[in-house]
Motif scaffolding. Structure first.
Motif, mmCIF file in Angstrom:
data_model
loop_
_atom_site.group_PDB
_atom_site.id
_atom_site.type_symbol
_atom_site.label_atom_id
_atom_site.label_comp_id
_atom_site.label_asym_id
_atom_site.label_seq_id
_atom_site.Cartn_x
_atom_site.Cartn_y
_atom_site.Cartn_z
ATOM 1 N N TYR A 84 -58.088 0.075 -11.858
ATOM 2 C CA TYR A 84 -59.136 -0.914 -11.550
ATOM 3 C C TYR A 84 -60.240 -0.775 -12.578
ATOM 4 O O TYR A 84 -60.670 0.338 -12.877
ATOM 5 C CB TYR A 84 -59.664 -0.664 -10.134
ATOM 6 N N ASP A 85 -60.688 -1.903 -13.158
ATOM 7 C CA ASP A 85 -61.711 -1.844 -14.210
ATOM 8 C C ASP A 85 -63.128 -2.024 -13.674
ATOM 9 O O ASP A 85 -64.073 -2.146 -14.448
ATOM 10 C CB ASP A 85 -61.425 -2.889 -15.290
ATOM 11 N N PHE A 86 -63.277 -2.052 -12.343
ATOM 12 C CA PHE A 86 -64.565 -2.239 -11.671
ATOM 13 C C PHE A 86 -65.153 -3.629 -11.938
ATOM 14 O O PHE A 86 -66.338 -3.847 -11.722
ATOM 15 C CB PHE A 86 -65.583 -1.160 -12.078
ATOM 16 N N HIS A 87 -64.305 -4.577 -12.345
ATOM 17 C CA HIS A 87 -64.781 -5.942 -12.563
ATOM 18 C C HIS A 87 -63.785 -6.962 -12.009
ATOM 19 O O HIS A 87 -64.003 -7.498 -10.936
ATOM 20 C CB HIS A 87 -65.044 -6.199 -14.047
ATOM 21 N N HIS A 88 -62.734 -7.261 -12.757
ATOM 22 C CA HIS A 88 -61.823 -8.314 -12.290
ATOM 23 C C HIS A 88 -60.355 -8.013 -12.553
ATOM 24 O O HIS A 88 -59.515 -8.891 -12.405
ATOM 25 C CB HIS A 88 -62.202 -9.662 -12.918
ATOM 26 N N TYR A 89 -60.033 -6.789 -12.922
ATOM 27 C CA TYR A 89 -58.654 -6.437 -13.274
ATOM 28 C C TYR A 89 -58.156 -5.302 -12.385
ATOM 29 O O TYR A 89 -58.792 -4.256 -12.275
ATOM 30 C CB TYR A 89 -58.600 -6.013 -14.750
ATOM 31 N N ARG A 149 -63.835 -9.268 -21.469
ATOM 32 C CA ARG A 149 -63.103 -8.615 -20.373
ATOM 33 C C ARG A 149 -61.713 -9.225 -20.213
ATOM 34 O O ARG A 149 -60.766 -8.530 -19.822
ATOM 35 C CB ARG A 149 -63.905 -8.696 -19.082
ATOM 36 N N SER A 150 -61.577 -10.515 -20.488
ATOM 37 C CA SER A 150 -60.257 -11.151 -20.413
ATOM 38 C C SER A 150 -59.324 -10.534 -21.440
ATOM 39 O O SER A 150 -58.154 -10.235 -21.154
ATOM 40 C CB SER A 150 -60.388 -12.662 -20.660
ATOM 41 N N ILE A 151 -59.817 -10.333 -22.650
ATOM 42 C CA ILE A 151 -59.015 -9.716 -23.702
ATOM 43 C C ILE A 151 -58.725 -8.255 -23.353
ATOM 44 O O ILE A 151 -57.612 -7.756 -23.531
ATOM 45 C CB ILE A 151 -59.737 -9.825 -25.055
#
Length: 587
Positions: free
Chosen positions: A417-422, A543-545
């Motif tokens: 978990y990246d603590f954002h959206h992944y 963050r998408s990349i």
């Protein structure tokens, strides 16, 4: 040890000894090298004088001259610590940054920080007897600096004080009690208690079989209660000690593989029972249709505002900002360990994406919870723990991984978990066909991924997502046109360019080495949609990349450097003005 778990203490042919020393792990070699690690941020390396002027790295060259301490790999000397660090960097890890996330003045000195960190240097404090041996000012300043970076984290303060205490104890200074039930309290496992001066490195089960010649010195830590000794990471009565097999200690009922073709188990009477196991053959990989289909670990991914990828490779969108069952073992009594992974998406507002606010993992009867923004900590049954955390007798390990967190269980479940959206969930081979939730059933067939909890097929992704929604909270299952406007073809064409999301699809770009392993299409589509939703916010692009890079690196693919001073140079960067990298105005 060589990618195999080993119980402490561990000895290798009498040349290397690894043991628990208070709260630390200590590594000693027969030639005088000693390494101490506190499982968090403190590492101490001691070398004998025979290595004088023969060393290199961040610790310097050990030549007695402080003027050339910051020597680069090429032999040149620098005065810039960032350049020095870059020279000795081993690899780029996800979230690795080489600039401070927040600037703090070189002389940090707020009243609150002085009051908290000042306990180290207070003339009437518990460490006054050490001040003439270990000068405290440097450690007070380091403490204040980190409190500036993390002002609400008591564990940061406790960590710095404990570091000073360890230095004092290593120098032979007696320290007064300083921890209380309300301040920097240490929680010890069952049948153990905290001691300021723990002298128990030899009180282990393995010492029954072979005396442990560890270096006894005062260290803070948890000590087994009277009548108990350490068996690996837990305190047990001496009668419940395990087995010694080929020089390594194993706990009672622990199963292990000395070789690839041998499986052993430690019995309560100290006897090890081993038997041969067959080598994998072609026939063991045959599917029901005769095809070559070996069971493998598969990974399910959640990324961006609404993008999901099942274990079996189905990409789909669920616009709901709700709490969902992501993956759950549904095989019944098949001998596998039960687990549930849940996520909670945060509600959407205009020009924002719905990220992952909470991830929870239920396994071995405990619940691990990670919350967005709370990097470096995890809740275990609602109690906060700093990372890394070794839980349930070592069956669960939780570590920082770049800017994110990595959970791994003894049976092979991995959650990142990246603590954002992944979020990525990797299921071990034993769970093939025995899972349910948004990640699907993991049976190798993508056509039956959309299944309701009762086993009936779902007509579409929206109905499928709604069925696996947690019923305990009200939420939005759709996104209004105001919050989620349609992305025009004109905008899509802009975001498909290489200085936007197009970098993910560039056949000559930094991610091309991953195309044969993981398709970038899901991440590319999610990137374009999220930039449309947020009017091209820079941090969303980066963050998408980053999400695609994380999946590639987890699959063992080496990625070329892709961040540049003008492009995603560090995580969490904000928009500046109204122009994106490459000079293209925001759309």
């Amino acid at each position: 040890v060589n990618d195999q778990s080993a119980n402490l203490p561990y000895s290798h042919n009498g040349k290397i000894l690894i043991y628990r020393g208070g709260r630390d792990v200590v590594i000693e070699t027969d030639f005088g090298l000693t390494i101490t690690y506190d499982w968090r941020g403190d590492i101490d390396v001691s070398v004998p004088s025979t290595y004088e002027d023969t060393l290199c790295g961040l610790c310097g060259n050990f030549n007695g001259d402080t003027g050339d301490e910051m020597m680069l790999k090429n032999g040149r000397v620098t005065s810039n610590p960032i350049t020095f660090g870059q020279s000795w960097k081993v690899a780029d890890l996800p979230g690795c940054t080489e600039l401070p996330r927040k600037e703090c003045p070189s002389s940090v000195n707020t009243v609150q920080q002085e009051k908290l960190c000042g306990i180290i240097s207070r003339k009437d404090g518990p460490f006054r007897g050490c001040h003439t041996t270990v000068e405290p000012s440097e450690y007070v300043q380091n403490c204040k600096h980190d409190l500036c970076l993390y002002p609400e984290h008591e564990e940061v303060l406790c960590h710095h004080i404990a570091h000073y205490v360890d230095l004092c104890q290593a120098a032979g200074v007696t320290i007064e009690e300083w921890r209380t039930n309300d301040f920097c309290r240490i929680s010890c496992p069952a049948h153990s208690h905290y001691e300021l001066c723990a002298l128990d490195c030899s009180r282990t089960c393995s010492s029954i079989f072979a005396p442990l010649r560890c270096t006894e010195r005062c260290r803070e830590g948890c000590v087994c209660d009277e009548g108990f000794v350490f068996s690996g990471d837990e305190c047990v009565p001496m009668a419940q000690c395990g087995c010694l097999h080929h020089g390594s200690y194993y706990k009672v009922q622990e199963q292990f593989h000395p070789t690839e073709l041998e499986e052993c188990e430690c019995h309560p009477d100290g006897v090890v029972d081993c038997h041969k196991i067959p080598a994998p053959t072609e026939s063991s990989c045959q599917g029901a249709d005769g095809g070559h289909q070996c069971a493998t670990s598969r990974t399910c991914v959640v990324t961006g505002d609404r993008s999901y990828l099942s274990f079996d490779g189905t990409a789909f969108d669920i616009p709901g900002a709700c709490a969902y069952v992501l993956a759950e073992s549904c095989g019944g009594d098949d001998g596998t360990e039960h687990f549930v992974v849940k996520i909670k998406k945060n509600s959407r507002q205009k020009l924002t994406v719905s990220g992952v606010e909470v991830v929870s993992v239920e396994v071995y009867g405990i619940t691990l919870t990670m919350e967005r923004g709370k990097i470096g900590t995890i809740l275990v049954d609602s109690i906060s723990h700093s990372l890394p955390a070794i839980l349930h007798q070592g069956q669960v390990q939780v570590h920082r991984h770049g800017e994110g967190v990595h959970i791994q269980t003894a049976f092979g479940l991995i959650v990142r978990y990246d603590f954002h959206h992944y979020v990525a969930v990797t299921a071990p081979p034993a769970y093939q066909g025995h899972l349910c939730g948004l990640c699907g059933n993991n049976n190798g067939k993508s056509e039956d991924d959309f299944v309701f909890p009762d086993g009936q097929p779902a007509p579409n992704a929206i109905a499928f997502g709604s069925a696996w929604k947690m019923p305990t909270m009200a939420c939005e299952e759709s996104c209004s046109e105001d919050d989620c406007p349609v992305c025009t073809e004109e905008k899509k064409k802009v975001f498909q360019k290489p200085n936007y999301c197009g970098i993910l699809m560039d056949p000559h770009g930094p991610f091309s080495s991953c195309f044969n392993t993981i398709s970038p299409t899901l991440y590319f589509d999610a990137c374009i949609r999220d930039l449309c939703l947020t009017k091209a916010k820079t941090d969303i692009l980066c963050r998408s990349i980053q999400s695609y890079m994380s999946s590639c690196q987890a699959a063992g693919v080496t990625i070329e450097a892709w961040r540049k001073p003008s492009f995603c140079c560090k995580l969490g960067m904000k928009e500046v003005g109204s122009v994106f990298p490459g000079g293209i105005p925001l759309v």
